[in-house]
Design a protein around this motif. Structure first.
Motif, PDB file in Angstrom:
ATOM      1  N   VAL A  84      -3.481   0.867 -18.096  1.00  0.00           N
ATOM      2  CA  VAL A  84      -2.167   1.133 -17.530  1.00  0.00           C
ATOM      3  C   VAL A  84      -1.255  -0.066 -17.768  1.00  0.00           C
ATOM      4  O   VAL A  84      -0.064   0.084 -18.036  1.00  0.00           O
ATOM      5  CB  VAL A  84      -2.286   1.463 -16.027  1.00  0.00           C
ATOM      6  CG1 VAL A  84      -0.927   1.566 -15.366  1.00  0.00           C
ATOM      7  CG2 VAL A  84      -3.081   2.754 -15.847  1.00  0.00           C
ATOM      8  N   GLU A  85      -1.834  -1.255 -17.723  1.00  0.00           N
ATOM      9  CA  GLU A  85      -1.046  -2.480 -17.925  1.00  0.00           C
ATOM     10  C   GLU A  85      -0.437  -2.550 -19.325  1.00  0.00           C
ATOM     11  O   GLU A  85       0.597  -3.180 -19.525  1.00  0.00           O
ATOM     12  CB  GLU A  85      -1.917  -3.727 -17.690  1.00  0.00           C
ATOM     13  CG  GLU A  85      -2.390  -3.888 -16.261  1.00  0.00           C
ATOM     14  CD  GLU A  85      -3.571  -2.978 -15.889  1.00  0.00           C
ATOM     15  OE1 GLU A  85      -3.793  -2.797 -14.690  1.00  0.00           O
ATOM     16  OE2 GLU A  85      -4.248  -2.444 -16.791  1.00  0.00           O
ATOM     17  N   LYS A 115       6.998  -0.496 -20.752  1.00  0.00           N
ATOM     18  CA  LYS A 115       7.911  -0.420 -19.616  1.00  0.00           C
ATOM     19  C   LYS A 115       9.154   0.330 -20.070  1.00  0.00           C
ATOM     20  O   LYS A 115       9.427   0.458 -21.240  1.00  0.00           O
ATOM     21  CB  LYS A 115       8.305  -1.825 -19.138  1.00  0.00           C
ATOM     22  CG  LYS A 115       7.132  -2.761 -18.878  1.00  0.00           C
ATOM     23  CD  LYS A 115       6.387  -2.386 -17.625  1.00  0.00           C
ATOM     24  CE  LYS A 115       5.314  -3.398 -17.304  1.00  0.00           C
ATOM     25  NZ  LYS A 115       3.981  -3.001 -17.648  1.00  0.00           N
ATOM     26  N   GLU A 123      -6.305   7.347 -12.035  1.00  0.00           N
ATOM     27  CA  GLU A 123      -5.849   7.084 -10.672  1.00  0.00           C
ATOM     28  C   GLU A 123      -4.813   5.968 -10.664  1.00  0.00           C
ATOM     29  O   GLU A 123      -3.765   6.080 -10.021  1.00  0.00           O
ATOM     30  CB  GLU A 123      -7.034   6.712  -9.783  1.00  0.00           C
ATOM     31  CG  GLU A 123      -6.642   6.476  -8.350  1.00  0.00           C
ATOM     32  CD  GLU A 123      -7.825   6.230  -7.443  1.00  0.00           C
ATOM     33  OE1 GLU A 123      -7.720   5.325  -6.591  1.00  0.00           O
ATOM     34  OE2 GLU A 123      -8.855   6.915  -7.591  1.00  0.00           O
ATOM     35  N   LYS A 124      -5.077   4.907 -11.393  1.00  0.00           N
ATOM     36  CA  LYS A 124      -4.138   3.790 -11.453  1.00  0.00           C
ATOM     37  C   LYS A 124      -2.817   4.224 -12.085  1.00  0.00           C
ATOM     38  O   LYS A 124      -1.741   3.857 -11.614  1.00  0.00           O
ATOM     39  CB  LYS A 124      -4.756   2.631 -12.248  1.00  0.00           C
ATOM     40  CG  LYS A 124      -3.966   1.357 -12.185  1.00  0.00           C
ATOM     41  CD  LYS A 124      -4.751   0.213 -12.776  1.00  0.00           C
ATOM     42  CE  LYS A 124      -4.063  -1.092 -12.481  1.00  0.00           C
ATOM     43  NZ  LYS A 124      -4.827  -2.240 -13.000  1.00  0.00           N
ATOM     44  N   TYR A 125      -2.902   5.020 -13.132  1.00  0.00           N
ATOM     45  CA  TYR A 125      -1.690   5.531 -13.786  1.00  0.00           C
ATOM     46  C   TYR A 125      -0.855   6.337 -12.787  1.00  0.00           C
ATOM     47  O   TYR A 125       0.349   6.115 -12.632  1.00  0.00           O
ATOM     48  CB  TYR A 125      -2.065   6.405 -14.992  1.00  0.00           C
ATOM     49  CG  TYR A 125      -0.912   7.202 -15.549  1.00  0.00           C
ATOM     50  CD1 TYR A 125      -0.009   6.641 -16.448  1.00  0.00           C
ATOM     51  CD2 TYR A 125      -0.700   8.523 -15.164  1.00  0.00           C
ATOM     52  CE1 TYR A 125       1.057   7.369 -16.953  1.00  0.00           C
ATOM     53  CE2 TYR A 125       0.363   9.262 -15.663  1.00  0.00           C
ATOM     54  CZ  TYR A 125       1.234   8.677 -16.556  1.00  0.00           C
ATOM     55  OH  TYR A 125       2.296   9.398 -17.045  1.00  0.00           O
ATOM     56  N   LEU A 153      -0.846   6.381  -9.547  1.00  0.00           N
ATOM     57  CA  LEU A 153      -0.360   5.632  -8.387  1.00  0.00           C
ATOM     58  C   LEU A 153       0.703   4.594  -8.733  1.00  0.00           C
ATOM     59  O   LEU A 153       1.476   4.188  -7.868  1.00  0.00           O
ATOM     60  CB  LEU A 153      -1.535   4.958  -7.671  1.00  0.00           C
ATOM     61  CG  LEU A 153      -2.515   5.897  -6.980  1.00  0.00           C
ATOM     62  CD1 LEU A 153      -3.693   5.122  -6.416  1.00  0.00           C
ATOM     63  CD2 LEU A 153      -1.822   6.717  -5.899  1.00  0.00           C
ATOM     64  N   SER A 154       0.733   4.168 -10.003  1.00  0.00           N
ATOM     65  CA  SER A 154       1.628   3.061 -10.336  1.00  0.00           C
ATOM     66  C   SER A 154       2.794   3.426 -11.253  1.00  0.00           C
ATOM     67  O   SER A 154       3.696   2.621 -11.441  1.00  0.00           O
ATOM     68  CB  SER A 154       0.828   1.933 -10.995  1.00  0.00           C
ATOM     69  OG  SER A 154       0.318   2.359 -12.255  1.00  0.00           O
ATOM     70  N   ARG A 155       2.802   4.615 -11.789  1.00  0.00           N
ATOM     71  CA  ARG A 155       3.832   4.978 -12.771  1.00  0.00           C
ATOM     72  C   ARG A 155       5.067   5.512 -12.053  1.00  0.00           C
ATOM     73  O   ARG A 155       5.233   6.707 -11.834  1.00  0.00           O
ATOM     74  CB  ARG A 155       3.256   6.015 -13.738  1.00  0.00           C
ATOM     75  CG  ARG A 155       3.943   6.072 -15.070  1.00  0.00           C
ATOM     76  CD  ARG A 155       3.703   4.833 -15.876  1.00  0.00           C
ATOM     77  NE  ARG A 155       4.258   5.025 -17.219  1.00  0.00           N
ATOM     78  CZ  ARG A 155       4.560   4.057 -18.015  1.00  0.00           C
ATOM     79  NH1 ARG A 155       4.353   2.813 -17.655  1.00  0.00           N
ATOM     80  NH2 ARG A 155       5.050   4.305 -19.198  1.00  0.00           N
ATOM     81  N   GLY A 156       5.965   4.602 -11.699  1.00  0.00           N
ATOM     82  CA  GLY A 156       7.142   4.937 -10.914  1.00  0.00           C
ATOM     83  C   GLY A 156       8.094   5.911 -11.580  1.00  0.00           C
ATOM     84  O   GLY A 156       8.816   6.631 -10.914  1.00  0.00           O
ATOM     85  N   ASN A 210      -0.910  11.372  -1.986  1.00  0.00           N
ATOM     86  CA  ASN A 210      -0.159  10.231  -2.510  1.00  0.00           C
ATOM     87  C   ASN A 210       1.279  10.579  -2.901  1.00  0.00           C
ATOM     88  O   ASN A 210       1.933   9.791  -3.572  1.00  0.00           O
ATOM     89  CB  ASN A 210      -0.908   9.639  -3.713  1.00  0.00           C
ATOM     90  CG  ASN A 210      -2.212   9.009  -3.291  1.00  0.00           C
ATOM     91  OD1 ASN A 210      -2.222   7.932  -2.694  1.00  0.00           O
ATOM     92  ND2 ASN A 210      -3.320   9.691  -3.544  1.00  0.00           N
TER      93      ASN A 210
END
Length: 190
Positions: free
Chosen positions: A11-12, A16, A91-93, A95-98, A127
């Motif tokens: 995900v990192e 952006k 899950e990380k994607y 939860l973090s992809r605004g 979530n």
């Protein structure tokens, strides 16, 4: 026109930006890549009959909208370690992809909602991740069976917090439901 942005292991490493993003997720071999190709009208995403072939987050730029082809959940021809790694990345994607505007949860109309689909909807509801269910492969069953599957699925998702409640029935092979799906994406950009 669709441009392939890249495949990303983490995900990192995702680029952006502020373009709206729409992601496609579902059980392994539900037809995520095929649906994406039918949606954009060209072969942008690689397809395979082998469950678990998509193993990275694949991003495409579709005229200023980002489309994400995500690895499948559920059955895949991969090790338990790899499957666990993909699940953690998804899950990380999520939860973090605004900039994620909507997650399209694809469900094979021949089988209807499975426990893993319900688990994904529960995760999204818990979530506040906005999602919409899309039935795939409706050309593989009778029109009556497709209508029954759609009605049953709509009955389930209508009661859920983060769902749009609207279920789109599609066939990547016959190109049915593509206009409705495009309207859900492009109509929101305007």
């Amino acid at each position: 026109m669709v441009n392939f942005i890249g495949s990303f292991d983490t995900v990192e490493s995702l680029p952006k930006g502020c373009a709206p993003e729409y992601a496609f997720i579902g059980r392994s071999n539900v037809g995520k890549s095929s649906l994406l190709n039918a949606l954009v009208g060209m072969r942008a995403a690689r397809t395979s009959n082998t469950p678990g072939r998509t193993q990275q987050i694949n991003l495409f730029d579709w005229s200023g909208i980002i489309l994400a082809d995500l690895p499948g959940y559920g059955y895949a021809k991969a090790s338990k370690t790899d499957i666990a790694k993909w699940a953690a990345r998804l899950e990380k994607y999520l939860l973090s992809r605004g900039r994620l505007e909507r997650l399209f949860i694809l469900v094979d109309s021949r089988h209807g909602l499975k426990d893993s689909d319900i688990d994904m909807m529960n995760f999204c509801d818990a979530n506040a991740i906005r999602y919409q269910v899309v039935l795939t492969k409706t050309d593989k069953i009778s029109k009556t069976a497709a209508a029954e599957c759609q009605a049953q699925t709509e009955g389930v998702v209508a009661k859920r917090g983060a769902s749009t409640g609207c279920v789109i029935a599609t066939s990547a092979e016959k190109k049915t439901g593509m206009e409705e799906l495009r309207d859900e994406i492009i109509g929101r950009k305007a």
